[in-house]
Design a protein around this motif. Structure first.
Motif, short mmCIF file in Angstrom:
data_model
loop_
_atom_site.label_atom_id
_atom_site.label_comp_id
_atom_site.label_asym_id
_atom_site.label_seq_id
_atom_site.Cartn_x
_atom_site.Cartn_y
_atom_site.Cartn_z
N LEU A 72 1.12 -1.27 -0.24
CA LEU A 72 0.03 0.43 0.12
C LEU A 72 1.04 1.28 0.39
N GLN A 73 2.05 0.97 0.23
CA GLN A 73 3.16 2.10 0.39
C GLN A 73 4.08 2.67 -0.95
N ILE A 74 3.51 1.72 -2.12
CA ILE A 74 3.84 2.17 -3.64
C ILE A 74 3.50 3.21 -4.44
N SER A 75 4.44 3.62 -5.21
CA SER A 75 3.47 4.86 -5.16
C SER A 75 4.47 5.35 -7.32
N LEU A 76 4.12 6.65 -8.10
CA LEU A 76 4.48 5.62 -9.18
C LEU A 76 5.72 6.97 -9.08
N ASP A 77 7.19 7.07 -8.83
CA ASP A 77 7.79 8.09 -8.78
C ASP A 77 8.81 8.08 -9.65
N ASP A 78 8.44 7.37 -10.73
CA ASP A 78 9.10 7.65 -12.51
C ASP A 78 8.01 8.50 -13.18
N LEU A 79 6.51 8.61 -12.97
CA LEU A 79 5.76 9.70 -13.89
C LEU A 79 6.31 11.06 -13.98
N GLU A 89 -10.34 -5.49 8.13
CA GLU A 89 -11.49 -4.57 7.36
C GLU A 89 -10.73 -3.40 7.15
N PRO A 90 -9.62 -2.84 8.21
CA PRO A 90 -9.18 -1.78 8.12
C PRO A 90 -8.10 -1.91 6.23
N LEU A 91 -7.50 -2.42 6.76
CA LEU A 91 -6.44 -3.41 5.05
C LEU A 91 -7.92 -3.70 3.85
N LEU A 92 -8.37 -3.79 3.72
CA LEU A 92 -9.55 -3.76 2.40
C LEU A 92 -9.98 -1.76 2.55
N GLY A 119 -1.81 4.93 4.01
CA GLY A 119 -2.14 4.32 5.07
C GLY A 119 -0.50 4.60 6.21
N THR A 120 -0.72 5.09 7.28
CA THR A 120 0.68 5.48 7.92
C THR A 120 1.02 4.54 8.94
N GLU A 121 2.15 4.81 9.53
CA GLU A 121 3.35 3.70 10.77
C GLU A 121 1.62 4.12 11.54
N SER A 122 1.37 4.87 12.19
CA SER A 122 0.21 4.12 12.98
C SER A 122 -0.95 2.86 12.66
N ASP A 123 -1.28 3.27 11.74
CA ASP A 123 -2.11 1.84 10.77
C ASP A 123 -1.48 0.82 10.98
N LEU A 124 0.16 0.36 10.73
CA LEU A 124 0.61 0.04 11.02
C LEU A 124 1.06 -1.33 12.01
N GLN A 125 1.54 0.09 12.61
CA GLN A 125 1.54 -0.85 14.46
C GLN A 125 -0.25 -1.81 14.45
N ASP A 126 -1.36 -0.35 14.19
CA ASP A 126 -3.04 -1.13 14.10
C ASP A 126 -2.97 -2.45 14.43
N LEU A 127 -2.06 -3.01 12.90
CA LEU A 127 -2.83 -3.92 12.43
C LEU A 127 -1.82 -5.36 12.63
N GLU A 128 0.11 -4.55 12.84
CA GLU A 128 0.45 -5.55 13.26
C GLU A 128 0.19 -6.41 14.88
N LYS A 129 -0.36 -5.34 15.85
CA LYS A 129 -0.59 -5.42 16.87
C LYS A 129 -2.29 -6.81 17.43
N SER A 130 -3.06 -6.64 15.91
CA SER A 130 -3.86 -7.30 15.94
C SER A 130 -3.27 -8.57 15.04
N ALA A 131 -2.72 -8.37 14.35
CA ALA A 131 -2.39 -9.75 14.09
C ALA A 131 -1.57 -10.44 15.18
N LEU A 132 -0.62 -9.67 15.30
CA LEU A 132 0.05 -10.09 16.59
C LEU A 132 -0.87 -10.93 17.92
N TYR A 133 -1.58 -9.98 18.26
CA TYR A 133 -3.16 -10.94 19.50
C TYR A 133 -3.31 -12.01 18.77
N LEU A 134 -3.28 -12.81 17.42
CA LEU A 134 -4.71 -13.09 16.73
C LEU A 134 -2.84 -14.35 17.13
#
Length: 763
Positions: free
Chosen positions: A221-228, A353-356, A371-386
């Motif tokens: 989700l962090q990929i951008s078209l820097d070559d345009l 839900e956040p990912l979709l 997505g922000t760094e905070s979003d990533l941390q929330d996702l990782e936290k949920s995945a690790l909890y699981l």
């Protein structure tokens, strides 16, 4: 003192015997032929001494119809009766020496048994050891009683300890939670018996871990078209802005596929010199297309990885694991999986839900990262909890698997027999510390302590009795050997010892015969073969005499001796008389029974000299009565002991002198008196044996010198006249012999002539 035997009825040959006219004095001598009832009389006196009715009852007159009855009269007119099967009182002062005494105390059947030695010791000790014996008997009884109580208590305990020794059962250590230990042991037994099936059971598997690579997804989700080009980006953005349509960018991207770099695919005009077309080409290159594809794929992956099916799969794995855990619950305790499915579903949703949502945002604007760094941390936290939720349960499952593997390993080495032994020990341990058994052991300890005390008391009492026995028997040995020597015995007692083999005390003694040790039973030489019957009876009488003499209460005793000289030679008979006089000096009364009239007469003579008076001596007879029974009578012992020659002489002498006598008896005695005289005057076979007086006289007539018989030729006429007269009373073949009347004057005359011949008068 026994004064009279008034009656003995219905006992042996004494079917109706009366002795009241006959007073027994301090020395009473009773004569009776063998088989007349002396032994029966001894038994009657032994019965009243011991108060043992069986002695009389077993001697009931065989062919009589009277019940056994005895009436005895003692000092001061005291009467003792045996009637209705019992004595009215006991006279323990009477002591009897007879065959029964010998067979009970000395020997029987030629051997000295253990029972003889025990009885002899009891008789020997008499009252000397009464207190010691009483203490020992009480201590023995107490010990036996306590031992019985101990045995009873042990029998009560036996039902609680089974085959385990009581000493081990008592020392079993207590165990906490014994019920649980037994329950587990029972499970082990069941498992050991079903080991084959248990080893085939499945292990509970782990729950598949839902490992969501949120950092990888987030990176896309962090990929951008820097070559345009920024200018192209601006032109396109302006153009897109002028189109005022949200899907314009997509539409333009699709149209890019038909650009050949020369002309517009829509209007055909040349495009190679148009700036915007260059921007399109730069913007919608291959990377752009790949990014689009990546986002499409990412969306599908996230959708599948976080779908409700995934949650259901986790729930199914947990349920399967619990089912397998439950299948082991009969043999091993395992914790169940407790997965919080709501938390799992929530954790999955917190990733999904956040990912979709961010994927949708990215697809709408590929140029910008989402997505922000905070979003990533929330996702990782949920995945690790699981992951943590699932791993926490897998840790339980791993531990269960290890426990089952260990259990299976141990199961393969289980020994059913050993397990049964261990379970039995556990059950016995439970029994050992039950309230009932604890109380039983308390009682057992108390009784055991009492038994130890009783054993010590018995040991002490036994030692006291042993000391008394040793001292007493040592003196007896000296006295017995003294009596044996006086009786002319060629043997002596080696040594008296005592022991308690067989619980009761008994004697052991040796006999030394001509320097050889004689065994009392068995062996060679042995008592049964080395000693004659006379020797054995001598030993028995020596025992009796020594022990009676040592009795401190002998002055009160009535001593009864039955046939003391049976089987004894003359020298021993004489010494027996001496021993009896010694006993009579010490005792209250001596009663001697004998079948030998000569011994009774000689004993009377000894006592007359010893006592210096005949007033303390009485002689009686057990005589034959009607129907061949026996009764009591007086006796002239001197007459009873006469030889036929002396009897005939007395009959003739008493009639001639007018003191007493019967004319016919005297007439009958004349001829055998002369026959006896001639045989005594001319012994050595000079006269024919067993010849009548007439034949003897004819033989004398025929003799010539130097025969000594010629010296009596001058008497032949006188002898023939006397014989002719006396023969009238001996010719049994004469029809009138029984009717021959003996004239008193005639008998006196011929009797006088006969005596003159005997006296050697000058006729």
């Amino acid at each position: 003192m026994l004064q009279r035997i008034d009656n003995i009825n219905g006992i042996g040959l004494f079917n109706e015997a009366f002795g009241s006219p006959h007073t027994l004095k301090r020395v009473a001598l009773i004569f009776g032929d063998n088989g007349r009832g002396k032994s029966t009389l001894s038994s009657v006196l032994r019965s009243v001494s011991s108060n043992d009715a069986s002695i009389i009852l077993e001697r009931k007159t065989v062919d009589g119809n009277k019940d056994p009855y005895v009436k005895l009269r003692f000092d001061a007119g005291h009467q003792v009766r045996f009637e209705d099967g019992a004595w009215t009182s006991q006279r323990s002062e009477i002591v009897v020496f007879d065959t029964d005494f010998i067979e009970r105390n000395v020997y029987s059947g030629g051997e000295v048994t253990t029972e003889h030695r025990k009885n002899l010791l009891s008789f020997a000790l008499g009252d000397k050891a009464v207190n010691a014996k009483t203490r020992l008997e009480k201590a023995t009884t107490d010990e036996a009683s306590i031992a019985d109580a101990l045995s009873t208590k042990k029998r009560e305990l036996a039902g609680h300890h089974g085959e385990m020794p009581l000493s081990i059962f008592e020392t079993l250590p207590p165990l906490s939670e014994i019920d649980n230990l037994i329950a587990r042991m029972d499970k082990r037994l069941v498992s050991a018996r079903d080991a084959g099936k248990l080893l085939q059971r499945s292990l509970p598997g782990q729950i598949e871990v839902l490992d969501l690579p949120v950092d990888n997804w987030f990176e896309k989700l962090q990929i951008s078209l820097d070559d345009l080009h920024e200018q192209a980006e601006s032109v396109i953005n302006q153009h897109l802005g002028s189109l005022s349509h949200s899907g314009a960018e997509v539409w333009l991207a699709e149209g890019q596929k038909f650009d050949d770099g020369i002309s517009c695919p829509y209007c055909g005009q040349a495009t190679h010199s148009l700036d915007i077309i260059g921007a399109y080409r730069s913007h919608f290159n291959t990377a752009y297309i790949e990014l689009k594809s990546t986002l499409e794929l990412l969306e599908r992956v996230v959708d599948e990885a976080t779908s409700s099916d995934v949650v259901r799969k986790i729930a199914s794995d947990a349920e399967t694991a619990n089912r397998l855990i439950e299948s082991w619950s009969d043999v091993i305790e395992l914790p169940r999986v407790s997965l919080p499915l709501e938390s799992v579903a929530a954790a999955v949703a917190n990733v999904r839900e956040p990912l979709l949502r961010m994927i949708a945002m990215k697809r709408a604007d590929l140029a910008d990262s989402v997505g922000t760094e905070s979003d990533l941390q929330d996702l990782e936290k949920s995945a690790l909890y699981l992951v943590d939720l699932i791993n926490a349960q897998n840790d339980v499952l791993i531990a269960n698997e290890q426990a089952i593997v260990k259990y299976k390993s141990e199961l393969m080495t289980e020994d059913v027999t050993q397990l049964l032994t261990e379970r039995n020990k556990l059950r016995l341990t439970m029994s050992r510390y039950s309230s009932v058994v604890i109380d039983l052991f308390v009682d057992l300890k108390k009784i055991s302590d009492q038994l130890k005390t009783a054993e010590l008391a018995k040991k002490y009492a036994r030692q006291q009795l042993t000391d008394v026995m040793r001292a007493t028997l040592s003196q007896y040995r000296t006295d017995i050997n003294k009596n044996l020597r006086s009786l002319g015995a060629s043997f002596e007692i080696d040594e008296f010892q005592t022991n308690f083999r067989g619980l009761e005390p008994r004697t052991d003694y040796g006999i030394n015969l001509r320097g050889k040790s004689v065994k009392l039973a068995g062996g060679s030489p042995s008592f049964s073969t080395a000693l004659s019957e006379g020797d054995k009876r001598t030993l028995a009488f020596a025992f009796f005499a020594s022990m009676i003499a040592a009795d401190p209460d002998i002055a009160k005793k009535v001593i009864v001796v039955d046939d003391p000289v049976s089987s004894l030679d003359r020298s021993r008979r004489n010494n027996t008389q001496k021993i009896l006089t010694g006993i009579s000096d010490a005792c209250n009364q001596l009663i001697v029974l004998g079948h030998d009239a000569n011994f009774i007469r000689d004993l009377r003579n000894v006592f007359e000299k010893h006592l210096k008076s005949g007033s303390d001596i009485s002689i009686h007879q057990i005589s034959r009565s009607q129907n061949r029974y026996s009764s009591f009578d007086s006796i002239d012992i001197d007459k009873e002991c006469e030889s036929p020659y002396h009897r005939n002489y007395r009959l003739v002498y008493e009639f001639v002198n007018g003191s007493q006598g019967n004319a016919r008896d005297s007439a009958i005695a004349i001829r055998p008196l002369l026959e006896g005289y001639l045989h005594r005057r001319f012994p050595g076979g000079l006269l024919p044996a067993r010849a009548t007086l007439g034949a003897v006289l004819l033989h004398i007539k025929d003799q010539v010198a130097p025969s000594p018989l010629v010296h009596i030729h001058h008497l032949l006429p006188e002898l023939n006249e006397i014989n002719n007269y006396a023969s009238r009373f001996h010719h049994d073949t004469a029809s009138d012999c029984d009717a021959e009347v003996a004239d008193a004057q005639e008998v006196e005359a011929y009797g006088t002539r006969t005596l003159k011949v005997i006296y050697g008068a000058n006729i």
